[in-house]
Design a protein around this motif. Structure first.
Motif, PDB file in Angstrom:
ATOM      1  N   LEU A  15      22.007 -15.637  -2.077  1.00  0.00           N
ATOM      2  CA  LEU A  15      22.747 -15.519  -0.818  1.00  0.00           C
ATOM      3  C   LEU A  15      24.206 -15.200  -1.094  1.00  0.00           C
ATOM      4  O   LEU A  15      24.827 -15.857  -1.928  1.00  0.00           O
ATOM      5  CB  LEU A  15      22.665 -16.830  -0.032  1.00  0.00           C
ATOM      6  N   ALA A  17      28.209 -15.337  -0.342  1.00  0.00           N
ATOM      7  CA  ALA A  17      29.027 -16.433   0.175  1.00  0.00           C
ATOM      8  C   ALA A  17      29.241 -16.300   1.690  1.00  0.00           C
ATOM      9  O   ALA A  17      29.289 -17.301   2.408  1.00  0.00           O
ATOM     10  CB  ALA A  17      30.363 -16.475  -0.548  1.00  0.00           C
ATOM     11  N   THR A  25      18.920 -15.929   5.510  1.00  0.00           N
ATOM     12  CA  THR A  25      19.204 -17.295   5.946  1.00  0.00           C
ATOM     13  C   THR A  25      17.938 -18.000   6.412  1.00  0.00           C
ATOM     14  O   THR A  25      17.786 -19.198   6.187  1.00  0.00           O
ATOM     15  CB  THR A  25      20.274 -17.323   7.056  1.00  0.00           C
ATOM     16  N   ASP A  28      16.210 -19.298   3.400  1.00  0.00           N
ATOM     17  CA  ASP A  28      16.888 -20.494   2.913  1.00  0.00           C
ATOM     18  C   ASP A  28      16.458 -21.725   3.711  1.00  0.00           C
ATOM     19  O   ASP A  28      16.143 -22.774   3.151  1.00  0.00           O
ATOM     20  CB  ASP A  28      18.409 -20.297   3.008  1.00  0.00           C
ATOM     21  N   GLU A  39      18.213 -21.750  -1.587  1.00  0.00           N
ATOM     22  CA  GLU A  39      18.436 -20.505  -2.312  1.00  0.00           C
ATOM     23  C   GLU A  39      19.700 -20.666  -3.157  1.00  0.00           C
ATOM     24  O   GLU A  39      20.574 -21.460  -2.832  1.00  0.00           O
ATOM     25  CB  GLU A  39      18.617 -19.333  -1.334  1.00  0.00           C
ATOM     26  N   ARG A  40      19.792 -19.892  -4.204  1.00  0.00           N
ATOM     27  CA  ARG A  40      20.996 -19.922  -5.028  1.00  0.00           C
ATOM     28  C   ARG A  40      22.159 -19.305  -4.274  1.00  0.00           C
ATOM     29  O   ARG A  40      21.971 -18.429  -3.447  1.00  0.00           O
ATOM     30  CB  ARG A  40      20.778 -19.133  -6.319  1.00  0.00           C
ATOM     31  N   THR A  41      23.358 -19.756  -4.589  1.00  0.00           N
ATOM     32  CA  THR A  41      24.554 -19.161  -4.011  1.00  0.00           C
ATOM     33  C   THR A  41      25.401 -18.582  -5.143  1.00  0.00           C
ATOM     34  O   THR A  41      25.318 -19.023  -6.287  1.00  0.00           O
ATOM     35  CB  THR A  41      25.385 -20.190  -3.220  1.00  0.00           C
ATOM     36  N   GLU A  42      26.227 -17.607  -4.817  1.00  0.00           N
ATOM     37  CA  GLU A  42      27.025 -16.938  -5.839  1.00  0.00           C
ATOM     38  C   GLU A  42      27.968 -17.862  -6.614  1.00  0.00           C
ATOM     39  O   GLU A  42      28.108 -17.701  -7.816  1.00  0.00           O
ATOM     40  CB  GLU A  42      27.794 -15.777  -5.212  1.00  0.00           C
ATOM     41  N   GLU A  44      27.611 -20.760  -7.831  1.00  0.00           N
ATOM     42  CA  GLU A  44      26.981 -21.645  -8.806  1.00  0.00           C
ATOM     43  C   GLU A  44      27.107 -21.138 -10.242  1.00  0.00           C
ATOM     44  O   GLU A  44      27.064 -21.916 -11.181  1.00  0.00           O
ATOM     45  CB  GLU A  44      25.496 -21.814  -8.485  1.00  0.00           C
TER      46      GLU A  44
END
Length: 66
Positions: A15, A17, A25, A28, A39-42, A44
């Motif tokens: 996803l 930011a 979404t 997620d 879901e992973r986020t940028e 991380e």
């Protein structure tokens, strides 16, 4: 994993930011409701390189720990 030395290769939905589509979404929310997962986020990872599907469904990412 060791910072800077170890690489992490991910092929998954990532996803952005801001400005995620309704499809991303809803995926997620579904993962959260069904699997207690997200879901992973940028932010991380420290992304070294990213290859995006033009539809932005999947990404292949070379990353290091943030």
């Amino acid at each position: 994993m060791k910072k800077v030395y170890s690489k992490h290769l991910v092929c998954d939905v990532v996803l952005p930011a801001t400005g995620a589509t309704s499809v991303l979404t809803s995926m997620d929310v579904a993962m959260n409701a069904l699997l207690s997962a997200l879901e992973r986020t940028e932010p991380e990872f420290r992304v070294v390189k990213e290859w995006n599907d033009p539809r932005r469904y999947d990404s292949s990412i070379e990353a290091e720990l943030a």
